[in-house]
Design an enzyme around this catalytic site. Structure first.
Site, short mmCIF file in Angstrom:
data_model
loop_
_atom_site.label_atom_id
_atom_site.label_comp_id
_atom_site.label_asym_id
_atom_site.label_seq_id
_atom_site.Cartn_x
_atom_site.Cartn_y
_atom_site.Cartn_z
N GLU A 170 0.95 -1.16 -0.29
CA GLU A 170 -0.01 0.04 -0.03
C GLU A 170 0.74 1.23 -0.09
OE1 GLU A 170 -3.11 -0.07 2.84
OE2 GLU A 170 -4.08 -1.85 2.33
N GLU A 358 -5.12 -9.04 1.08
CA GLU A 358 -5.86 -8.60 2.28
C GLU A 358 -7.41 -8.46 2.06
OE1 GLU A 358 -4.53 -5.34 4.72
OE2 GLU A 358 -2.52 -5.81 4.49
C1 NOJ Z 1 -4.11 -2.71 5.06
C2 NOJ Z 1 -2.88 -2.74 5.76
O1 NOJ Z 1 -2.02 -3.27 5.08
C3 NOJ Z 1 -2.87 -3.52 7.25
O2 NOJ Z 1 -1.75 -3.02 7.83
C4 NOJ Z 1 -3.98 -3.02 7.97
O3 NOJ Z 1 -4.17 -3.50 9.12
C5 NOJ Z 1 -5.37 -3.32 7.26
N1 NOJ Z 1 -5.50 -2.79 6.06
C6 NOJ Z 1 -6.58 -2.91 7.99
O4 NOJ Z 1 -6.70 -1.63 8.19
#
Ligand code: NOJ
Length: 452
Positions: A170, A358
């Site tokens: 990200e 994710e």
């Molecule tokens: C994106 C991130 O990569 C991760 O670190 C985070 O905890 C989750 N989304 C949830 O917000």
């Protein structure tokens, strides 16, 4: 007669859990690890909910064997994790910290013994603070060399067992939100030109990481970026609204996907940035746009778009107050992003394969009662999202895997430990792990390779 047909996923579909080093490891100052920008940021009172910090987290650094055993007992065959740069190279570059290197040797060996394949993110936001102090972290082009050295170090060290590499997680969260809006570490609010430059250095670092895997990854090594693309879901699945979703996707994600997939910045982006456009060198885009093997997508939420009446390419609809959302404030519940996200990334960028690196949800889950956490809200949410992912695969989108975020509750950045994303409940006093109902359910989904 009614026949229940379970939506089945393709053979060899990759199912797993995801976490990240800074969110679970703890051992913030142990065995030679140096401070990360998040360690520093979290210590500033008022930045993190409840003034939580990352020092202890889930104690995974010490409990990794139990965690991997639990993962195995739930039937996971894949695990996405990240390596902490400040553990490997406490000085940012320079001397390697053998104790830090050894920790991941032990972790990967344990995973191998348990039949779990590693998917390794090189960078999940924990820049060594020393580089922030030395030259401004992602602001300075020197970060690219430092990152290249780090990437080569870990690929050489672990490439015999790690075959799936994710370069960066990200980009916008450690550039735009870190140096622009200041809601993520190091928490700065700097002018647009500087923020655009951090983004460019991240793209170059992605390129260096791809190069490291190609040069030192050994046979079978694969590499890709993980991105949190902005996805517009067509309000109605008509040609007009779908065209609007296309237009939105191109515009909203052009800063990442144009350089990576087309080897240049989008002219509209350069024009709108004007004098704030990033400075780049002639060969930069060769490095940035090297072919990758897959695109990782972190997808939780999106926006609704439709064809505009006023000649614009699309119109974004506001969410009404009653629109359903998770407990984390930013997550409107939109299962369709698991259909449209992968589909648009493939149609527009030509990504060769997609992994959902994710997906999940943050809720304020109550502690276990009689050893159980009935997180039906999470089970239902994930089930609905997976239904849309299955639809994408059925329509021919090359989605090859799915990682549930997260294996266990952990440090949710500025929301601290209150917001729980885990399939496994973590008690932060005793560090006891308790699989929630959603973990038990997901375990059966993984075992059956179908939606249950
Ligand atoms: C994106 C991130 O990569 C991760 O670190 C985070 O905890 C989750 N989304 C949830 O917000």
């Amino acid at each position: 007669m009614i026949i229940h047909q379970k939506p089945t996923f393709p053979k060899n579909f990759v199912w797993g859990f995801a976490t990240a080093a800074p969110q679970i490891e703890g051992a913030g100052r142990e065995d030679g690890k140096s401070e990360s920008v998040w360690d520093r940021y979290a210590r500033q009172p008022g930045t993190i909910h409840n003034n939580d910090n990352l020092d202890v987290a889930c104690q995974h650094y010490h409990l990794y064997k139990e965690d991997i055993a639990l993962m195995r007992s739930l039937g996971a065959k894949n695990y996405r994790l990240s390596i902490a740069w400040p553990r490997i190279l406490p000085g940012g570059d320079g001397a390697v910290n053998q104790k830090g290197v050894d920790f991941y040797h032990r972790l990967f060996d344990t995973m191998m013994e348990n039949g779990i394949t590693p998917w390794v993110t090189m960078y999940h936001w924990d820049m060594p603070q020393v580089l922030e102090d030395r030259f401004g972290g992602w602001r300075d082009r020197r970060v690219v060399d430092a990152f290249a050295n780090y990437a080569q170090t870990i690929v050489k060290a672990y490439g015999d067992r790690v075959k799936n590499w994710i370069t960066l997680n990200e980009i916008s969260c450690f550039t735009y939100y870190a140096y622009g809006t200041g809601v993520k570490a190091p928490g700065l609010k700097l002018p647009e030109g500087i923020v655009n430059q951090t983004y460019h250095h991240a793209l170059l670092s992605h390129g260096e990481a791809v190069r490291a895997v190609r040069e030192y990854g050994g046979p079978g090594a694969r590499v890709g970026l993980t991105d949190n693309a902005l996805v517009g879901v067509p309000v109605t699945e008509t040609a007009e609204d779908i065209a609007a979703a296309h237009a939105y996707f191109i515009e909203a994600n052009c800063r990442t996907f144009e350089p990576i997939y087309r080897g240049h910045y989008h002219p509209d982006y350069l024009q709108s940035a004007g004098a704030n456009a990033p400075r780049f060198e002639a060969d930069d885009f060769k490095l940035i746009s090297q072919p990758t093997d897959f695109l990782g997508m972190n997808l939780y939420s999106g926006l609704f778009v439709r064809a505009a009446q006023n000649g614009a390419k699309y119109e974004i609809l506001d969410f009404p107050p009653s629109y359903p959302q998770a407990d984390n404030t930013w997550q409107k519940i939109m299962p369709q992003v698991l259909y449209w996200g992968p589909r648009l990334a493939v149609e527009i960028c030509g990504a060769p394969a997609i992994y959902i690196t994710e997906n999940g949800c943050g809720y304020n889950d109550a502690p276990p009662v009689n050893g159980e956490v009935h997180d039906l809200h999470r089970r239902d949410l994930v089930r609905n999202y997976l239904g849309e992912l299955h639809r994408a695969i059925r329509d021919g989108v090359p989605v090859e895997g799915y990682f549930l975020w997260s294996f266990m509750d952990n440090f949710e950045w500025d929301e601290g430990y209150a917001r729980r994303f885990g399939a496994v409940y973590c008690d932060y006093q005793t560090f006891k792990r308790t699989p929630k109902l959603s973990a038990r359910w997901y375990s059966k989904v993984m075992a059956g390779n179908c939606l249950l």
